[in-house]
Structures are given as structure tokens and as C-alpha cells.
Write an enzyme that holds these catalytic residues in place. Sequence first.
Site, PDB file in Angstrom:
ATOM      1  N   HIS A 301       3.074  -1.418   7.137  1.00  0.00           N
ATOM      2  CA  HIS A 301       2.869  -0.027   7.580  1.00  0.00           C
ATOM      3  C   HIS A 301       1.418   0.423   7.423  1.00  0.00           C
ATOM      4  O   HIS A 301       1.025   1.447   7.986  1.00  0.00           O
ATOM      5  CB  HIS A 301       3.824   0.923   6.845  1.00  0.00           C
ATOM      6  CG  HIS A 301       3.512   1.129   5.391  1.00  0.00           C
ATOM      7  ND1 HIS A 301       4.107   0.414   4.380  1.00  0.00           N
ATOM      8  CD2 HIS A 301       2.654   1.990   4.752  1.00  0.00           C
ATOM      9  CE1 HIS A 301       3.666   0.824   3.204  1.00  0.00           C
ATOM     10  NE2 HIS A 301       2.772   1.784   3.405  1.00  0.00           N
ATOM     11  N   ASP A 334       8.057  -5.499   5.442  1.00  0.00           N
ATOM     12  CA  ASP A 334       6.921  -4.594   5.220  1.00  0.00           C
ATOM     13  C   ASP A 334       5.746  -5.353   4.617  1.00  0.00           C
ATOM     14  O   ASP A 334       5.101  -4.902   3.672  1.00  0.00           O
ATOM     15  CB  ASP A 334       7.309  -3.413   4.335  1.00  0.00           C
ATOM     16  CG  ASP A 334       6.274  -2.282   4.393  1.00  0.00           C
ATOM     17  OD1 ASP A 334       5.481  -2.249   5.373  1.00  0.00           O
ATOM     18  OD2 ASP A 334       6.222  -1.456   3.452  1.00  0.00           O
ATOM     19  N   SER A 417      -0.510   1.524  -1.328  1.00  0.00           N
ATOM     20  CA  SER A 417       0.314   0.598  -0.543  1.00  0.00           C
ATOM     21  C   SER A 417      -0.422  -0.713  -0.293  1.00  0.00           C
ATOM     22  O   SER A 417      -1.563  -0.722   0.158  1.00  0.00           O
ATOM     23  CB  SER A 417       0.681   1.220   0.796  1.00  0.00           C
ATOM     24  OG  SER A 417       1.527   2.327   0.600  1.00  0.00           O
TER      25      SER A 417
END
Length: 573
Positions: A301, A334, A417
Site C-alpha cells: 500500500h 501487503d 508502514s
Amino acid sequence: MDKAKPTGTPDGTVPDATGDSHGTAAQPGGSATAPDASTSPGADAATAPRPVGLTKADPAAEPLETAAPTVPGQAEEAAVPPATEPPATVPAPRAGGAPDAVVPAQQQAPAERPRPLHAPDPYSTPPYGEPGPWAPAPPVQRPVPTPAHGTYLPPGTPAHGTPVPPVPEAGPAQGGEWGRYDPWAAPGALVAESGGGPGERRRERRAGRGRLVGAALVLALVAGAVGGYVGMRLERHGGLGTVELEQTSGQAGERAPDSVAGIAARTLPGVVTLHVSGGDGGALGTGFVLDGRGHILTNQHVVESASDGGSIRVTFNGGETARARLVGGDPGYDLAVVKVSGVSGLTPLPLGDSDDVRVGDPVVAIGAPFDLANTVTSGIISAKERPITAGGEKGDGTDISYVDALQTDAPINPGNSGGPLVDERARVIGINSAIHAAGGPARQDDSAGSVGLGFAIPVNQAKRVAEELINHGRATHPVIGVTLDMGYEGEGAKVGGEAAGGGPAVTPGGPADRTDIAAGDVITEVDGVPVASGEELIIKIRSHRPGDRLALTVERDGESRRVTLELGSSDPS
């Protein structure tokens, strides 16, 4: 007649030949007049009182006692009449009944005024004490000589007992205010001489006290100001001089390798910050170096917008920047891999074993939360095998990630992230991916900040996916060959009636078909671990790699049975 004064007569009277002191009085001519022979002196002497101050006929004899003073303490002054007394007149006795002329008494020489027997009083109190400084002394009548009883007094002579007006003192007063004090003077005499009455003296004393109080107040104000300044200096600076703070010397040597500082020192050189721009907007995230060839692992993402022709800029720990290209990514896991070129001196991070992690193990998270690069936070592993899903913004389910995650309380925020979660040996055990939000687990770019619940993809799963992405550009997913009913609300995962597009729910020839799993069956356990929903079954399957064997518990028509199957592989492309 010649003036004459016999020796030993203090008041100017002349004794007669018989020794009686009332026989004759001194005449102006100086001679004594004998009493008339026809007059009976004995009768006169028996009936008339003896005048005060007359002496016996014998000059050598002692003088008669004078009248005692009426005020205590004034015996000396009463013995000697004051020099200021006017001369008294004593009428001579009549011869043959005819009055003779009045003969004035001679004045004595002024005598030295005696000093008061008491100490000076600042309040000017009379010597007998009362009534005090607030009222003047009462008038006192001094004893004065008077003619003998029955003596003829010419017209104009003061009546018996009338005080003689005081005569001002001769010469300057001695001894200050008390030297001018006369206890026999009329009230107000001392006040007039001293320049003011008791009221004025009280005003002067009050004025003096007022000046003293004013001076004391000024002194108190000055002392308070000085004390306040000194106290302020002492409280703020510890003294009145220049402040010099003590400082200890720095710790020598390196930090312990298993301390947070030691772990950060070994990990930071291999952590990078990613700034991604593309058609769908920009993104911010973190990554870490996998090898010396420039491969960097991060979240899908983070770099998703670069798949449509966007750009990726990588910033290293030392501040160097480089362009990177997308090698491959998988939204179901992911995970994504990017590569930088022309960069040397890279520091790859070692990978640990997420299966060996235990709840309570210390961990350190490194990233760029809110674009604050090289931020280090620490915590522990608070849970393992936490099934989470994230994404789903596209609506078709292709962007949903299923992760059997490691849970940590190390603060993780947007920008973390793709960053590494390392153990106490500085080995990567997870990839920070999501944090808990109000509606459940969410990707870090969809939430405001950490609430103490962060989730990381286990490094064992990430390693396999990264290798496939580097080697093949895509990752494979382990499958059992069934389509699940995601709307089922009971316990477990229910096999659907048909697949998407109208095909069968169980893939013919697949792992489930070979173990006689049919549409409508409910899978309740995987390797003895209960599953509550279809999402949890997918997460449990994807935590393995294709070819792994699983034991499933299947219910059909109320009966349970246990089957074992080998996971197949599917290509998401």
C-alpha cells in the site's frame, strides 16, 4: 534715730531688756523704744501670741523656733525666708495707749536657692506626685510672717493670712528646667518659663513618636526590598554570583548490544524512507535493505501508486537519496519489493525467525512516522497469530490483505508502514503494516495514530513472498481449492454453493476435492486450532507456503470428521 541691727536677730526685731521678744520693734532711726512703764507687759505677754521670728533679749541665746513649713521637704526653705520676700512691717507697741509709727523690718541678704532633692522628671510632675503631667499643680500658699495678735495695723496693711505676691527671682536660673522650678510658685509659672504647657509637650512627644514610626516603616520597606531581591537571586540562580552548572562526563564505550540504543545503532543504517508519487496521489512509508544489490522490502500500500507510472524516491539513513523502481508487489500479503541502482555501501538487515518469537519478547520499531525519519520506538510482542485483514477500498476484494500478524505495543504511526520490527539481537522478525483503529485493524495511512496496538507481518511469510517477487515478479498463494461463503454467520468457514461466474464451489481435482470436501461443509479447525470465520481460514492457510500439509476438521450434517490435505498454489495474476 540711727539704724542698727543686733547680732542674732534674723527678722530685724530687737529684744527687750527682760528677754521678751515682743517688747519693742526696731524703729526707723535704729534705736529701740522701751515699753511704757504704766503698761503691764506681763498682761500683754500673757494674752498676746509671740510673733514668729522674734528672739530673746540675750544676744547669745538661741533664737526662738520659727513656724514649721506647711509642705513636706521644704524645711530648709522655711528656715530661711526667701530672698524675694518683701519686707514685713511690725507695729511698735503703744505707750500710753497711743500707737507709734510702723517700723519696717530690714531685708536679709539673698541666700543661695537650694537644689531639689529629687531627680529631674521628664513629665514635669510636681515633687509630691499628684495629680500628674496631665494637670497643673494645685496652688500652694507659702507661710508668711504676720503681726502678733492684738498688734495695731495701719490702714492699707494686708489682712491676717493674706499671701504676699511672689517677687521674681534674682539672677539667672541654674540647673536647666528644674533649676527654674519653684514648688511654691503659682500654677503655670514653670509652664510659662519652659515655653509650653503639658498639651504642647504631649504634641511634641507624639510628633517624636510619629517620626520614629515613619523611620521604622521606611527601614522595614528597604529591608523587605533588599531581602526579596536576595531571595529571588538565591531561588533562581542559587546565589548572587555567576551560575556555573555541574556536568558529568559522557559515558565511555559502546552501549550494550541488546539495549535499545545498541539495537538502533545496528539497525538504522539499513532503514530507508520512501516518498512515492503517482496518478492516485502520493504516499509516505519506510523500508529496509534486503541485500547488497539494492533490493528493499516495504508494504504494497506504500508503493501502490507507483504501479501506474509513478516515481519512488529513497532516502537513506545518512541523508543520501536515490531513485528506485518497483520490482513487484502482492496486495493479498501487503508486501512489495523496490530496487535502487548505482548505490554502494548498503547495509542489509539480518532476518530472524518469527516462529521462535514468544509473547513478551522485547522489540524495537524503526520508521518515519509523519515523515520524521529514523524514529525509534520500543515495546514487546503482546500477541501472536492475530488474524487481521486490511484494505478492501476497491470493493472487489482484490486489495484485501490477510495476515496472521504479530501484535506489538511499540508505538507505530502513519509513516512506519514497511519498516522493520526487530528483536533484541537486531534481527528483523516482522514488517510493520497496520494499527488498530476505531473500526478495527487498518493500514497505517488510514488512521490518525497509535493506540498501542500495532500489527506486523511475520518475517517468515515476508521472506517467501519477497523471494518470489525478486525472482519471478509475483508471489503465489497457498490454496485448498474451495470457494467460501463469506456471509455465513455461524462458527467456522462454510463452503459455498458455487464459485464466482457460476462454477462449482469445490475446484475439481484440487486438494479439497481429493479429501471429499463438498459444498455446504463447514471447516471448524485447522491443525487443531478453531476457526471462527472464512477470513480466519484464509489467514491460517496463507500463513503457510504451497506444499505444506494441513489437518482440517470438517462438519457435515452434524457429524465431524478429520481430513489431511496438501496445500496447492495459485497465481494471483
